[in-house]
Design a protein around this motif. Structure first.
Motif, PDB file in Angstrom:
ATOM      1  N   ARG A 114       1.113  -1.301   0.000  1.00 33.57           N
ATOM      2  CA  ARG A 114      -0.043  -0.041  -0.194  1.00 33.57           C
ATOM      3  C   ARG A 114       0.862   1.258  -0.005  1.00 33.57           C
ATOM      4  O   ARG A 114       0.525   2.170  -0.699  1.00 33.57           O
ATOM      5  CB  ARG A 114      -0.813   0.052   1.111  1.00 33.57           C
ATOM      6  CG  ARG A 114      -1.833   1.324   1.333  1.00 33.57           C
ATOM      7  CD  ARG A 114      -2.882   0.976   2.387  1.00 33.57           C
ATOM      8  NE  ARG A 114      -3.541   2.450   2.643  1.00 33.57           N
ATOM      9  CZ  ARG A 114      -4.382   3.019   1.808  1.00 33.57           C
ATOM     10  NH1 ARG A 114      -4.966   2.291   0.770  1.00 33.57           N
ATOM     11  NH2 ARG A 114      -5.058   3.999   2.169  1.00 33.57           N
ATOM     12  N   ARG A 115       1.889   1.326   0.647  1.00 34.36           N
ATOM     13  CA  ARG A 115       2.625   2.410   0.817  1.00 34.36           C
ATOM     14  C   ARG A 115       3.308   2.855  -0.583  1.00 34.36           C
ATOM     15  O   ARG A 115       3.525   3.975  -0.968  1.00 34.36           O
ATOM     16  CB  ARG A 115       3.790   2.332   1.789  1.00 34.36           C
ATOM     17  CG  ARG A 115       4.895   3.564   1.824  1.00 34.36           C
ATOM     18  CD  ARG A 115       5.818   3.380   3.116  1.00 34.36           C
ATOM     19  NE  ARG A 115       5.257   3.268   4.366  1.00 34.36           N
ATOM     20  CZ  ARG A 115       5.052   4.532   5.055  1.00 34.36           C
ATOM     21  NH1 ARG A 115       5.534   5.672   4.708  1.00 34.36           N
ATOM     22  NH2 ARG A 115       4.592   4.536   6.470  1.00 34.36           N
ATOM     23  N   VAL A 116       3.633   1.779  -1.218  1.00 29.79           N
ATOM     24  CA  VAL A 116       4.133   2.147  -2.589  1.00 29.79           C
ATOM     25  C   VAL A 116       3.178   2.506  -3.535  1.00 29.79           C
ATOM     26  O   VAL A 116       3.247   3.420  -4.252  1.00 29.79           O
ATOM     27  CB  VAL A 116       4.999   0.804  -3.022  1.00 29.79           C
ATOM     28  CG1 VAL A 116       5.463   1.079  -4.600  1.00 29.79           C
ATOM     29  CG2 VAL A 116       6.057   0.410  -2.246  1.00 29.79           C
ATOM     30  N   SER A 117       1.936   1.903  -3.568  1.00 32.18           N
ATOM     31  CA  SER A 117       1.057   2.220  -4.579  1.00 32.18           C
ATOM     32  C   SER A 117       0.435   3.432  -4.232  1.00 32.18           C
ATOM     33  O   SER A 117      -0.203   4.135  -5.164  1.00 32.18           O
ATOM     34  CB  SER A 117      -0.124   1.100  -4.515  1.00 32.18           C
ATOM     35  OG  SER A 117      -0.772   1.113  -3.158  1.00 32.18           O
ATOM     36  N   ARG A 118       0.469   3.994  -3.061  1.00 29.14           N
ATOM     37  CA  ARG A 118      -0.088   5.332  -2.665  1.00 29.14           C
ATOM     38  C   ARG A 118       0.676   6.433  -3.207  1.00 29.14           C
ATOM     39  O   ARG A 118       0.475   7.497  -3.566  1.00 29.14           O
ATOM     40  CB  ARG A 118      -0.272   5.496  -1.152  1.00 29.14           C
ATOM     41  CG  ARG A 118      -1.441   4.822  -0.697  1.00 29.14           C
ATOM     42  CD  ARG A 118      -1.297   4.910   1.064  1.00 29.14           C
ATOM     43  NE  ARG A 118      -1.568   6.222   1.518  1.00 29.14           N
ATOM     44  CZ  ARG A 118      -1.091   6.545   2.695  1.00 29.14           C
ATOM     45  NH1 ARG A 118      -0.890   5.757   3.542  1.00 29.14           N
ATOM     46  NH2 ARG A 118      -1.354   7.970   2.803  1.00 29.14           N
ATOM     47  N   LYS A 155       5.077  17.459  -1.536  1.00 32.54           N
ATOM     48  CA  LYS A 155       4.737  17.328   0.108  1.00 32.54           C
ATOM     49  C   LYS A 155       4.057  16.004   0.327  1.00 32.54           C
ATOM     50  O   LYS A 155       4.352  15.277   1.524  1.00 32.54           O
ATOM     51  CB  LYS A 155       3.759  18.513   0.302  1.00 32.54           C
ATOM     52  CG  LYS A 155       3.721  18.414   2.044  1.00 32.54           C
ATOM     53  CD  LYS A 155       2.772  19.602   2.434  1.00 32.54           C
ATOM     54  CE  LYS A 155       2.609  19.691   3.896  1.00 32.54           C
ATOM     55  NZ  LYS A 155       1.730  20.800   4.154  1.00 32.54           N
ATOM     56  N   GLU A 156       3.392  15.419  -0.376  1.00 30.36           N
ATOM     57  CA  GLU A 156       2.358  14.127  -0.133  1.00 30.36           C
ATOM     58  C   GLU A 156       3.282  13.016  -0.410  1.00 30.36           C
ATOM     59  O   GLU A 156       3.220  12.071   0.292  1.00 30.36           O
ATOM     60  CB  GLU A 156       1.063  14.032  -1.280  1.00 30.36           C
ATOM     61  CG  GLU A 156       0.141  15.020  -0.753  1.00 30.36           C
ATOM     62  CD  GLU A 156      -1.102  15.038  -1.694  1.00 30.36           C
ATOM     63  OE1 GLU A 156      -1.100  13.981  -2.593  1.00 30.36           O
ATOM     64  OE2 GLU A 156      -1.963  15.808  -1.451  1.00 30.36           O
ATOM     65  N   VAL A 157       4.287  13.216  -1.647  1.00 28.67           N
ATOM     66  CA  VAL A 157       5.269  12.163  -1.467  1.00 28.67           C
ATOM     67  C   VAL A 157       6.083  11.901  -0.262  1.00 28.67           C
ATOM     68  O   VAL A 157       6.360  10.922   0.248  1.00 28.67           O
ATOM     69  CB  VAL A 157       6.153  12.572  -2.834  1.00 28.67           C
ATOM     70  CG1 VAL A 157       7.271  11.324  -3.062  1.00 28.67           C
ATOM     71  CG2 VAL A 157       5.203  12.244  -4.255  1.00 28.67           C
ATOM     72  N   LEU A 158       6.459  13.247   0.196  1.00 27.67           N
ATOM     73  CA  LEU A 158       7.715  13.160   1.232  1.00 27.67           C
ATOM     74  C   LEU A 158       6.774  12.573   2.653  1.00 27.67           C
ATOM     75  O   LEU A 158       7.431  12.050   3.593  1.00 27.67           O
ATOM     76  CB  LEU A 158       8.121  14.558   1.485  1.00 27.67           C
ATOM     77  CG  LEU A 158       8.989  14.896   0.400  1.00 27.67           C
ATOM     78  CD1 LEU A 158       9.528  16.364   0.765  1.00 27.67           C
ATOM     79  CD2 LEU A 158      10.131  13.982   0.173  1.00 27.67           C
ATOM     80  N   GLU A 159       5.610  12.426   2.739  1.00 26.10           N
ATOM     81  CA  GLU A 159       4.831  11.800   3.757  1.00 26.10           C
ATOM     82  C   GLU A 159       4.684  10.401   3.526  1.00 26.10           C
ATOM     83  O   GLU A 159       4.886   9.612   4.666  1.00 26.10           O
ATOM     84  CB  GLU A 159       3.215  12.393   3.874  1.00 26.10           C
ATOM     85  CG  GLU A 159       3.042  13.790   4.122  1.00 26.10           C
ATOM     86  CD  GLU A 159       1.780  14.297   4.027  1.00 26.10           C
ATOM     87  OE1 GLU A 159       0.771  13.539   3.631  1.00 26.10           O
ATOM     88  OE2 GLU A 159       1.418  15.425   4.403  1.00 26.10           O
ATOM     89  N   LEU A 160       5.203   9.922   2.458  1.00 27.64           N
ATOM     90  CA  LEU A 160       5.197   8.399   2.209  1.00 27.64           C
ATOM     91  C   LEU A 160       6.632   8.061   2.312  1.00 27.64           C
ATOM     92  O   LEU A 160       6.822   6.730   2.694  1.00 27.64           O
ATOM     93  CB  LEU A 160       4.534   7.839   0.907  1.00 27.64           C
ATOM     94  CG  LEU A 160       2.937   8.252   0.794  1.00 27.64           C
ATOM     95  CD1 LEU A 160       2.478   7.985  -0.298  1.00 27.64           C
ATOM     96  CD2 LEU A 160       2.224   7.500   2.173  1.00 27.64           C
TER      97      LEU A 160
END
Length: 423
Positions: free
Chosen positions: A30-34, A42-47
């Motif tokens: 899930r972490r990768v697919s998100r 910014k959303e990318v750096l949250e993952l």
């Protein structure tokens, strides 16, 4: 997010993995697919921990070897612990990427449960360990997230509801209703053997038939629904509990067929004997309780794991029985022709005395009268205690381990049900 390149690179602990955007979108973790759904950096750096726009590379400061084993799971469907890595550390990595204990192989689940129990973490849920609850996901939403859609998801939910009483609140309610029907059926079966039952049945024959028909109808409907929802029909038919269900349900319909053929009574003759045998076979309904009670599940799992020890115990008993019964027949009946003990006239007859002596039951119906026979009886009792005690230790430890495993699994399911009730 608008990716600059069609190839995305995952850098996990220095090890780089390249995937296309389509693979990232449908990735089982899930972490990768998100990452594919992110609209801003910014959303990318949250993952992830860092992102290089020029190379379209995502950096994760995680255990590289653990992720390698997780990738093997993505490819082969089997997830095992990394040799030399702490089980709890690997479990944390699993939760980070969106996996749970259900994805582990059975042997690794046991190791994890034992490890968590040793340090007192068995009462914690995945949400207590993983940094963010939103990153946690059930097995159906990870591995089968793409395949199980629409009707397939509904079938999977229904299958778990009927097969696993601890999977949801609805499953627990369904199991409770099934247990009530089993108890009612057993009460009627026991009451039917009472002397006054025939008189009471003649007075309220319709009520008895209705109760019996309702119970049988429930069991039949439950069995048919579970068969229709089963993934593999052959495995369903071969399952021991399902065989027991069929054995318990079939006698009612056989009895009705015989009654329709003009053989309604249970009196004299072969037909009457068959009817009485079929009615007593309903006692197998009690085995349905094994689906709902931890104690019976523990007993069944213990017997399945300790079948070698059980066979060894039987071999010990039969060998000792053969030796002592032959000696007892000789000492009590074969040596002194003037005062022969007729209770030991044959080796099979002496074998009955041997088994009740080795198990220290001692009904008193058969006992030796000669001095040699009494000495042999003492040796038989002592050796029986020793032989029975030898494999019991292994069986006991297996029982404790099975109970501990099932208790942890039940507690995990109970937390899931509690979460479902609070939502």
């Amino acid at each position: 997010m608008k990716f600059g390149k069609s190839i995305c690179v995952l850098n996990v602990g220095g090890t780089r993995y390249a995937f296309t955007r389509e693979v990232i979108r449908d990735f089982p973790l899930r972490r990768v697919s998100r990452l594919h759904a992110c609209a801003t950096e910014k959303e990318v750096l949250e993952l992830c921990d860092d992102y290089d726009r020029d190379r379209n590379e995502f950096f994760f400061d995680r255990h590289a070897q653990a992720f390698m084993f997780i990738m093997l799971y993505v490819r082969s469907g089997k997830l095992r612990f990394v040799p030399g890595v702490c089980e709890l550390s690997f479990y944390t990595e699993m939760l980070y990427w969106g996996l749970e204990t259900a994805h582990l192989d059975t042997c690794c689940q046991k190791r994890l449960d034992e490890r968590m129990s040793d340090i007192g973490m068995d009462s914690l849920s995945e949400g207590d360990i993983i940094p963010s609850g939103d990153e946690c996901q059930t097995p159906e939403e990870t591995v089968q997230r793409i395949a199980l859609t629409g009707r397939a998801k509904w079938l999977e939910t229904m299958r778990k509801t009927f097969e696993d009483p601890n999977s949801s609140l609805a499953a627990q309610l369904l199991a409770s209703v099934s247990v009530i029907f089993v108890i009612v059926s057993m009460i009627m079966l026991c009451a039917s053997t009472l002397p006054d039952w025939d008189t009471a049945k003649r007075n309220t024959v319709e009520e008895h038939r209705i109760v019996e028909a309702v119970c049988i109808g429930w069991f039949t409907a439950e069995c048919i629904v579970r068969f229709l929802l089963a993934r593999d029909k052959c495995d369903f038919i071969r399952h021991p509990l399902n065989i027991i269900d069929a054995i318990a349900i079939t006698p009612y319909y056989v009895t009705m067929a015989m009654a329709g053929a003009g053989m309604p009574g249970a009196g004299l003759g072969v037909a009457g004997v068959i009817l009485r045998v079929l009615r007593m076979m309903r006692v197998f309904w009690l085995m349905k309780l094994a689906r709902h009670f931890l104690g019976l599940q523990t007993l069944g799992l213990t017997l399945r794991r300790c079948y070698r020890e059980m066979v060894m115990l039987m071999v010990f008993v039969f060998v000792a029985m053969a030796i002592y019964s032959a000696l007892a027949q000789l000492l009590e009946h074969g040596l002194d022709l003037d005062s022969q003990n007729q209770d030991y006239a044959s080796i099979p007859a002496a074998a009955w005395w041997v088994i009740i002596s080795m198990t220290t039951v001692g009904y008193g119906d058969v006992y030796p009268v000669t001095i040699g026979g009494r000495v042999l009886g003492g040796m038989c009792v002592v050796s029986g205690i020793v032989l029975l005690a030898l494999p019991i230790t292994f069986i006991y430890h297996s029982f404790v381990q099975c109970y501990h495993e099932l208790k942890l699994r039940s507690a995990r399911y109970a937390r899931n049900v509690s979460s479902e009730m609070l939502q």
